[in-house]
Design a protein around this motif. Structure first.
Motif, PDB file in Angstrom:
ATOM      1  N   PHE A   1      -9.585   7.256  -1.214  1.00  0.00           N
ATOM      2  CA  PHE A   1      -8.213   6.974  -0.802  1.00  0.00           C
ATOM      3  C   PHE A   1      -7.977   7.378   0.636  1.00  0.00           C
ATOM      4  CE2 PHE A   1      -6.331   6.990  -5.299  1.00  0.00           C
ATOM      5  CZ  PHE A   1      -6.588   5.647  -5.399  1.00  0.00           C
ATOM      6  N   PHE A   2      -8.580   8.513   0.993  1.00  0.00           N
ATOM      7  CA  PHE A   2      -8.426   8.976   2.366  1.00  0.00           C
ATOM      8  C   PHE A   2      -8.941   7.914   3.326  1.00  0.00           C
ATOM      9  CE2 PHE A   2      -7.660  13.659   2.919  1.00  0.00           C
ATOM     10  CZ  PHE A   2      -6.882  13.483   4.041  1.00  0.00           C
ATOM     11  N   LEU A   3     -10.179   7.468   3.083  1.00  0.00           N
ATOM     12  CA  LEU A   3     -10.774   6.479   3.981  1.00  0.00           C
ATOM     13  C   LEU A   3      -9.974   5.184   3.950  1.00  0.00           C
ATOM     14  CD1 LEU A   3     -14.530   7.136   3.199  1.00  0.00           C
ATOM     15  CD2 LEU A   3     -13.260   7.841   5.219  1.00  0.00           C
TER      16      LEU A   3
ATOM     17  N   PHE B   1       0.832  -1.200   0.000  1.00  0.00           N
ATOM     18  CA  PHE B   1       0.000   0.000   0.000  1.00  0.00           C
ATOM     19  C   PHE B   1       0.866   1.249   0.000  1.00  0.00           C
ATOM     20  CE2 PHE B   1      -2.643   3.325   1.836  1.00  0.00           C
ATOM     21  CZ  PHE B   1      -3.785   3.198   1.076  1.00  0.00           C
ATOM     22  N   ALA B   2       1.915   1.233   0.798  1.00  0.00           N
ATOM     23  CA  ALA B   2       2.788   2.414   0.847  1.00  0.00           C
ATOM     24  C   ALA B   2       3.412   2.669  -0.519  1.00  0.00           C
ATOM     25  CB  ALA B   2       3.868   2.215   1.908  1.00  0.00           C
TER      26      ALA B   2
ATOM     27  N   ALA C   1      -6.772   4.811   3.324  1.00  0.00           N
ATOM     28  CA  ALA C   1      -5.518   4.965   4.068  1.00  0.00           C
ATOM     29  C   ALA C   1      -5.772   4.924   5.580  1.00  0.00           C
ATOM     30  CB  ALA C   1      -4.822   6.273   3.679  1.00  0.00           C
ATOM     31  N   ILE C   2      -6.868   5.533   6.004  1.00  0.00           N
ATOM     32  CA  ILE C   2      -7.153   5.585   7.434  1.00  0.00           C
ATOM     33  C   ILE C   2      -7.484   4.197   7.982  1.00  0.00           C
ATOM     34  CG2 ILE C   2      -8.814   6.430   9.139  1.00  0.00           C
ATOM     35  CD1 ILE C   2      -8.990   9.005   7.404  1.00  0.00           C
ATOM     36  N   PHE C   3      -8.413   3.509   7.308  1.00  0.00           N
ATOM     37  CA  PHE C   3      -8.851   2.226   7.865  1.00  0.00           C
ATOM     38  C   PHE C   3      -7.801   1.140   7.707  1.00  0.00           C
ATOM     39  CE2 PHE C   3     -12.903   4.414   7.816  1.00  0.00           C
ATOM     40  CZ  PHE C   3     -13.346   4.086   9.082  1.00  0.00           C
TER      41      PHE C   3
ATOM     42  N   PRO D   1       1.871   5.373  12.179  1.00  0.00           N
ATOM     43  CA  PRO D   1       0.475   5.156  11.817  1.00  0.00           C
ATOM     44  C   PRO D   1      -0.176   6.303  11.044  1.00  0.00           C
ATOM     45  CG  PRO D   1       0.849   4.831  14.190  1.00  0.00           C
ATOM     46  CD  PRO D   1       2.051   5.484  13.627  1.00  0.00           C
TER      47      PRO D   1
ATOM     48  N   VAL E   1      -3.373   1.891  18.389  1.00  0.00           N
ATOM     49  CA  VAL E   1      -2.842   1.583  17.076  1.00  0.00           C
ATOM     50  C   VAL E   1      -1.377   1.928  17.107  1.00  0.00           C
ATOM     51  CG1 VAL E   1      -2.926   2.277  14.681  1.00  0.00           C
ATOM     52  CG2 VAL E   1      -5.019   2.194  15.985  1.00  0.00           C
ATOM     53  N   GLU E   2      -0.514   0.924  17.048  1.00  0.00           N
ATOM     54  CA  GLU E   2       0.881   1.304  16.915  1.00  0.00           C
ATOM     55  C   GLU E   2       1.628   0.346  16.013  1.00  0.00           C
ATOM     56  OE1 GLU E   2       2.151   1.961  21.004  1.00  0.00           O
ATOM     57  OE2 GLU E   2       2.556  -0.153  21.208  1.00  0.00           O
TER      58      GLU E   2
ATOM     59  N   VAL F   1     -14.717  12.042   6.029  1.00  0.00           N
ATOM     60  CA  VAL F   1     -13.288  11.891   6.278  1.00  0.00           C
ATOM     61  C   VAL F   1     -12.888  12.447   7.639  1.00  0.00           C
ATOM     62  CG1 VAL F   1     -10.986  12.527   5.501  1.00  0.00           C
ATOM     63  CG2 VAL F   1     -12.695  11.835   3.838  1.00  0.00           C
TER      64      VAL F   1
ATOM     65  N   ALA G   1       0.792   3.980  -2.912  1.00  0.00           N
ATOM     66  CA  ALA G   1       0.450   5.389  -2.695  1.00  0.00           C
ATOM     67  C   ALA G   1       1.515   6.295  -3.292  1.00  0.00           C
ATOM     68  CB  ALA G   1       0.290   5.663  -1.203  1.00  0.00           C
TER      69      ALA G   1
ATOM     70  N   LEU H   1      -7.399   6.888  18.211  1.00  0.00           N
ATOM     71  CA  LEU H   1      -6.852   5.555  18.472  1.00  0.00           C
ATOM     72  C   LEU H   1      -5.349   5.637  18.674  1.00  0.00           C
ATOM     73  CD1 LEU H   1      -8.841   3.319  15.943  1.00  0.00           C
ATOM     74  CD2 LEU H   1      -9.022   3.344  18.421  1.00  0.00           C
TER      75      LEU H   1
ATOM     76  N   TRP I   1       1.536   8.710   8.781  1.00  0.00           N
ATOM     77  CA  TRP I   1       2.196   9.404   7.675  1.00  0.00           C
ATOM     78  C   TRP I   1       1.434   9.223   6.374  1.00  0.00           C
ATOM     79  CZ3 TRP I   1       4.622   7.712   3.140  1.00  0.00           C
ATOM     80  CH2 TRP I   1       4.652   6.324   2.966  1.00  0.00           C
ATOM     81  N   GLU I   2       0.799   8.054   6.202  1.00  0.00           N
ATOM     82  CA  GLU I   2       0.065   7.797   4.965  1.00  0.00           C
ATOM     83  C   GLU I   2      -1.075   8.813   4.801  1.00  0.00           C
ATOM     84  OE1 GLU I   2       0.469   4.122   3.678  1.00  0.00           O
ATOM     85  OE2 GLU I   2       0.142   5.347   1.912  1.00  0.00           O
TER      86      GLU I   2
ATOM     87  N   ILE J   1     -11.641  11.032  -1.717  1.00  0.00           N
ATOM     88  CA  ILE J   1     -12.346  10.598  -0.506  1.00  0.00           C
ATOM     89  C   ILE J   1     -12.079   9.117  -0.243  1.00  0.00           C
ATOM     90  CG2 ILE J   1     -14.601  10.285   0.561  1.00  0.00           C
ATOM     91  CD1 ILE J   1     -15.628  12.638  -0.876  1.00  0.00           C
TER      92      ILE J   1
ATOM     93  N   PHE K   1      -2.370  -1.854  12.161  1.00  0.00           N
ATOM     94  CA  PHE K   1      -1.683  -1.613  13.418  1.00  0.00           C
ATOM     95  C   PHE K   1      -2.571  -1.870  14.623  1.00  0.00           C
ATOM     96  CE2 PHE K   1       0.509   1.530  10.502  1.00  0.00           C
ATOM     97  CZ  PHE K   1       1.428   0.593  10.109  1.00  0.00           C
TER      98      PHE K   1
ATOM     99  N   ALA L   1       8.862   3.054   4.005  1.00  0.00           N
ATOM    100  CA  ALA L   1       8.248   1.721   3.969  1.00  0.00           C
ATOM    101  C   ALA L   1       9.274   0.632   4.237  1.00  0.00           C
ATOM    102  CB  ALA L   1       7.580   1.496   2.613  1.00  0.00           C
TER     103      ALA L   1
ATOM    104  N   VAL M   1      -2.126  12.242   1.906  1.00  0.00           N
ATOM    105  CA  VAL M   1      -3.261  12.310   0.992  1.00  0.00           C
ATOM    106  C   VAL M   1      -3.660  13.774   0.780  1.00  0.00           C
ATOM    107  CG1 VAL M   1      -5.536  11.409   0.469  1.00  0.00           C
ATOM    108  CG2 VAL M   1      -3.979  10.053   1.784  1.00  0.00           C
TER     109      VAL M   1
ATOM    110  N   THR N   1      -4.711   1.653   8.085  1.00  0.00           N
ATOM    111  CA  THR N   1      -3.814   1.867   9.213  1.00  0.00           C
ATOM    112  C   THR N   1      -4.405   1.273  10.484  1.00  0.00           C
ATOM    113  OG1 THR N   1      -3.177   3.932   8.173  1.00  0.00           O
ATOM    114  CG2 THR N   1      -2.538   3.619  10.452  1.00  0.00           C
ATOM    115  N   VAL N   2      -5.696   1.560  10.705  1.00  0.00           N
ATOM    116  CA  VAL N   2      -6.330   1.027  11.913  1.00  0.00           C
ATOM    117  C   VAL N   2      -6.254  -0.498  11.907  1.00  0.00           C
ATOM    118  CG1 VAL N   2      -8.490   0.831  13.179  1.00  0.00           C
ATOM    119  CG2 VAL N   2      -7.848   3.015  12.158  1.00  0.00           C
TER     120      VAL N   2
ATOM    121  N   LEU O   1      -8.904   7.899  13.776  1.00  0.00           N
ATOM    122  CA  LEU O   1      -7.521   7.437  13.662  1.00  0.00           C
ATOM    123  C   LEU O   1      -6.638   8.116  14.701  1.00  0.00           C
ATOM    124  CD1 LEU O   1      -5.259   5.903  12.191  1.00  0.00           C
ATOM    125  CD2 LEU O   1      -5.038   7.852  10.669  1.00  0.00           C
TER     126      LEU O   1
END
Ligand code: HDD
Ligand code: HEM
Ligand code: HEM
Lengths: 456, 351
Positions: free
Chosen positions: A106-108, A66-67, A110-112, B54, B331-332, B315, A70, B325, B56-57, A104, A118, B104, B61, A114-115, B322
């Protein structure tokens, strides 16, 4: 004029190269999270630690791909300005809305992502699973938005006037252009095919080297099943696409089938060399091309002679081969799916022969080749137009010199990037193998990883 | 306010978010580079990795968002900027590739040498990318980007005093923001030594940023009269807010008060960006292209505003989730750096 011509060549080469690179990672980005969630679901539902282990490992691979996806995607956004200011300057206001929507997603995503990636340690199992679901949905949404732009380039509509500066835009007509219904599903299926066969291929290779434990069997079976279900659907969608193109972009179709004169009873050639007198060599099936286009050998097929030479796509032999390779690979992959299906039907298990494993091992590479071939058909087949019948690629390219330099730099950089990506994914898998199943690898366990707050 | 102005506002919001979050991210890369190799650099780097891993990605955007709004809302401006400023923007893009891959791979690289190389790439690119972005802003403010497909000078448009000063200012501002953030992160990790380490750096970066800002004003006065005059006019309150918050941060950090420093540092940066936006109004490219002249057809502008509205609704909560968390340690990615007291690592006098 000469420098401009070579500028155009450089810009097209760079665009093709960077897109061709990105699309592999993008496919993984769309479909790998789905595979990961299937394994996760199975692991939770059936209390299956092997499936959970796979989900966890795949999520680590997702983090890396993914990184890189992106990063290569960001480069593409820059290239819309760096390489094609004429195109974006004139039509940015037309197709841009789709990219804004993509933003939008991509934003979501990237966020989810990550959640999910990690959050293995500290989120509750099902909350963690649900954090992954938006990733799959936004992956589909993102693919829709981007590919719809490409569809619009193939079937432009929803703006006026068609020459000069754009004065009015109809966003709905842009978004739902006539090429969307086949291009978008075709690409999404391709993403699942590529990911499924690649992933299964990795585990098949492991089994060929003697690692026949349950993790390997599961790691082969989950992605392979998904991919084998997608393949026949892909055949049907691709066939629809080809027929739609014969109608909507007849010159592209003529280029990829090497039809010189508009006529009926056109022969379908499999491979062969494309010349101005028709196909030399190759296997000819009389009348079959006409039949494929309109279910009857007397269907008329538009030939290249219907437009001036300046309006015809270049490199017809390559186009023709790219198309045939894509169709050929799809057909072979369907056979692979049949092999799996028959094995399952007879023994409730996948065929254990080494030949089956070998076939699975190479299927991923074959799917990637089909993916790249498909894009060559779409993009080179559309030439000399960047927006079909509206704007020429030569009018879109930047006047700035030095693209051969950036192209050279990018090729070098991406080669290193690709090599590093493969090396580190392999290193990851080797590490998993050597470490066996250390506590940190078992998700959700109370003993997984250090307890928060304790120094390590 | 016209619809075009509203979309220009959206653009400025995107640029602001990128400057704050992306800038802090770049700054963290700079600190990671400056932390040095070997044992002394290990702990600050561990903190940096732990803090930005957690997020930087998501931080980056914002760049895509800004680019897309620019080319959708103001296609002509986008095309003019990207063709004339081909060189710095290509270099910024290359920097983004290096940086992303460096980040990465620094965790996946097994051997120490590969990891050191990835860290080096990450750090260097973290300096180059904001620097070149700064030169682009300098070229725009200095009226060196005419309308058209590469109609400006490929080299002098961005290789001039104003661009260079702004480039440096971008780098230092990121470093400053990031050091202030890292002070809070060090607290969250429970590592007082690293807290002191980054307080020192935040103070240094703040002084450097202040100096460069003054230098920038001098060059602006000589080179970009239009923007300078409005900074003294309509935008003056924002400039004052920025300076005042910047000074307040210095004061707080110096006094060892951590509360509020983060917010005020962000305010200082945001105010300066909005001052720039106000100073440029009604131009997108000062004295060259107005917002209205560059604006897309009405339906497109409406669509951009609708999409932006949806983005706010979906968003922002997701981002908030995010960050929550992350702040609650749910989240780490990498291990939190442990507190090693004064015996090892960086003491108050180290680094
Ligand atoms: C795994 C990949 C894969 C496979 C097995 C196939 N395709 Fe494909 N094809 C793609 C991957 C792809 C692609 C790379 O994803 C393209 C490029 C643009 C697009 O939307 O999909 C594509 C484009 C594409 C186009 C051009 C669309 C355009 O120009 O707008 C046609 C006519 C077909 N395909 C036809 C087929 C047929 C008849 C297939 C099977 C019998 C087939 N494809 C299998
Ligand atoms: C993602 C997979 C894609 C691949 C592999 C791909 C491949 C290519 C190739 C091979 C070319 C060069 C054409 C030539 O040499 O004649 C090209 C050009 C181009 N493609 Fe695509 N393409 C992809 C998707 C897209 C999408 C989704 C868009 C738009 C949103 C797009 C926009 C362009 C543009 C602007 C050019 C340059 C103009 C041209 O030569 O047609 N491509 N691409
Ligand atoms: C068929 C074509 C494409 C598909 C299916 C696709 C899909 C994706 C996906 C799934 C990602 C997320 C990263 C990942 O998972 O690896 C991504 C990243 C990205 N792509 Fe593509 N992409 C395509 C072509 C393009 C094109 C032509 C552009 C040019 C503007 C583009 C711009 C981006 C950007 C800016 C990102 C980074 C977003 C982020 O930071 O999360 N993509 N793409």
């Amino acid at each position: 004029m000469l420098t401009l011509a070579s500028n155009l060549g450089a810009a097209r080469s760079q665009m093709a190269f960077t897109l061709g690179f990105h699309i592999i990672l993008a496919s993984l980005g769309v479909a790998l999270p789905a595979m990961m969630l299937i394994a996760n679901y199975r692991g939770l539902r059936r209390d299956d630690p092997d499936a959970l282990l796979l989900a966890r490992r795949w999520s680590k691979a997702v983090a890396v791909t993914f990184a890189v996806g992106a990063v290569t995607g960001t480069v593409l956004s820059f290239e819309f300005g760096l390489l094609w200011p004429g195109f974006t300057g004139r039509f940015g206001s037309v197709f841009g809305v789709l990219f804004a929507i993509e933003g939008i997603f991509f934003f979501l995503e990237a966020i989810f992502i990550t959640v999910y990636i990690f959050g293995w340690k500290y989120l509750s199992p099902w909350a963690h699973f649900w954090a992954g679901v938006p990733v799959v949905i936004t992956g589909l949404g993102g693919a829709f938005s981007v590919v719809a732009v490409n569809s619009w380039m193939n079937q432009p509509q929803g703006f006026s006037p068609t020459s000069g500066a754009v004065a009015s835009v109809d966003p709905w007509k842009v978004i739902f252009n006539p090429a969307v219904p086949y291009e978008v599903p075709h690409m999404i299926l391709a993403a699942y095919l590529v990911t499924g066969f690649l992933l299964a291929g990795i585990y098949a290779t492991g089994m060929l080297r003697g690692r026949r434990d349950r993790v390997h069997r599961l790691g082969l079976l989950i992605p392979l099943t998904v991919a084998c279900i997608a393949t026949p659907i892909q055949f049907a969608v691709g066939d629809t696409a080809a027929r739609a193109i014969a109608h909507d972009q007849p010159i592209k179709f003529a280029g990829m089938e090497c039809v010189q004169q508009t006529s009926t009873h056109v022969t379908e050639y499999i491979f062969g060399r494309c010349t101005s007198n028709g196909v030399e060599g190759g296997i000819g099936i009389p009348g079959f091309d006409s039949f494929l286009v309109g279910w009857s050998t007397s269907t008329q097929v538009t030939g290249l002679d219907s437009v001036p030479p300046d309006d015809r796509p270049p490199a017809n032999t390559m186009l023709h081969w790219a198309f045939d390779a894509m169709v050929g690979i799809c057909s072979v992959l369907i056979l692979l799916g049949l092999w799996l299906g028959i094995g399952w039907w007879r023994k409730r298990d996948f065929p254990q022969s080494r030949w089956f494993l070998r076939a699975v091992a190479v299927s991923g590479v074959a799917a990637v080749i089909a993916l790249e071939c498909g894009w060559i058909v779409t993009e080179v087949g559309r030439q000399p137009w960047i927006v079909y019948n509206v704007m020429r690629t030569s009018d879109a390219v930047t006047q700035a010199n030095g693209i051969w330099i950036t192209f050279g730099l990018i090729v070098g950089l991406y080669a290193a990037l690709g090599a590093t990506l493969i090396i580190s994914l392999r290193a990851m898998s080797r590490r998993w193998r050597q470490d066996g199943r250390e506590p940190d690898d078992v998700p959700y366990g109370p003993e997984s990883g250090p307890i928060p707050g304790t120094p390590t | 306010m016209s619809e075009a102005d509203a979309v220009a506002g959206v653009l400025l919001v995107g640029a602001t978010m990128y400057a704050v979050f992306g800038g802090a991210d770049f700054g963290a890369g700079l600190w990671s580079l400056l932390a040095g190799g070997g044992d002394s650099g290990r702990r600050p780097r561990a903190l940096i990795d732990w803090a930005i891993g957690p997020v930087w990605e998501a931080n980056h955007v914002w760049l895509i968002f800004t680019l897309v709004v620019l080319w959708t809302g103001f296609s002509t401006a986008f095309a003019s900027i990207f063709s004339t400023l081909f060189i710095p923007l290509s270099l910024a893009a290359l920097g983004i590739v290096l940086r992303g891959s460096g980040f990465a791979f620094q965790h996946t690289a097994r051997r120490a040498r590969g990891r050191a190389l990835a860290v080096r790439f990450f750090g260097l690119a973290s300096v180059l990318t904001p620097f070149f972005m700064g030169t682009v802003v300098g070229a725009i403010a200095g009226e060196r980007v005419p309308v058209g497909n590469e109609t400006g000078d490929l080299v002098t448009s961005w290789l001039n005093p104003l661009s260079l000063v702004l480039g440096a200012l971008f780098v230092v501002t990121g470093a400053y923001l990031s050091a202030v953030f890292l002070v809070s992160e060090a607290r969250r990790a429970g590592t007082p030594d690293l807290e002191r380490y980054f307080v020192k750096r935040a103070l240094g970066a703040a002084l450097a940023a202040g100096t460069l800002a003054v230098a920038g004003l001098i060059v602006l006065h000589r080179d970009a009269r239009f923007v300078f005059d409005s900074l003294e006019g309509d935008a003056l309150p924002l400039v004052i807010v920025s300076f005042a918050s910047g000074l307040a941060v210095l004061f707080l950090l110096h006094r060892g008060i951590r509360r509020g420093a983060r917010v005020l540092a962000v305010v200082a940066v945001v105010a300066v960006i909005w001052a720039w936006g106000v100073a440029q109004h009604p131009y997108l490219l000062p004295q060259v292209l107005t917002i209205d002249a560059a604006a897309a057809p009405g339906n497109t502008l409406t669509a951009v505003l609708i999409v932006f509205g949806i983005a706010l609704v979906v968003v922002v909560p997701a981002l908030a989730l995010l960050f929550t968390l992350v702040q609650r340690n749910f989240v780490e990615e990498t291990e939190r750096p442990a507190y090693e007291g004064r015996t090892a690592g960086i003491g108050p006098s180290g680094g």
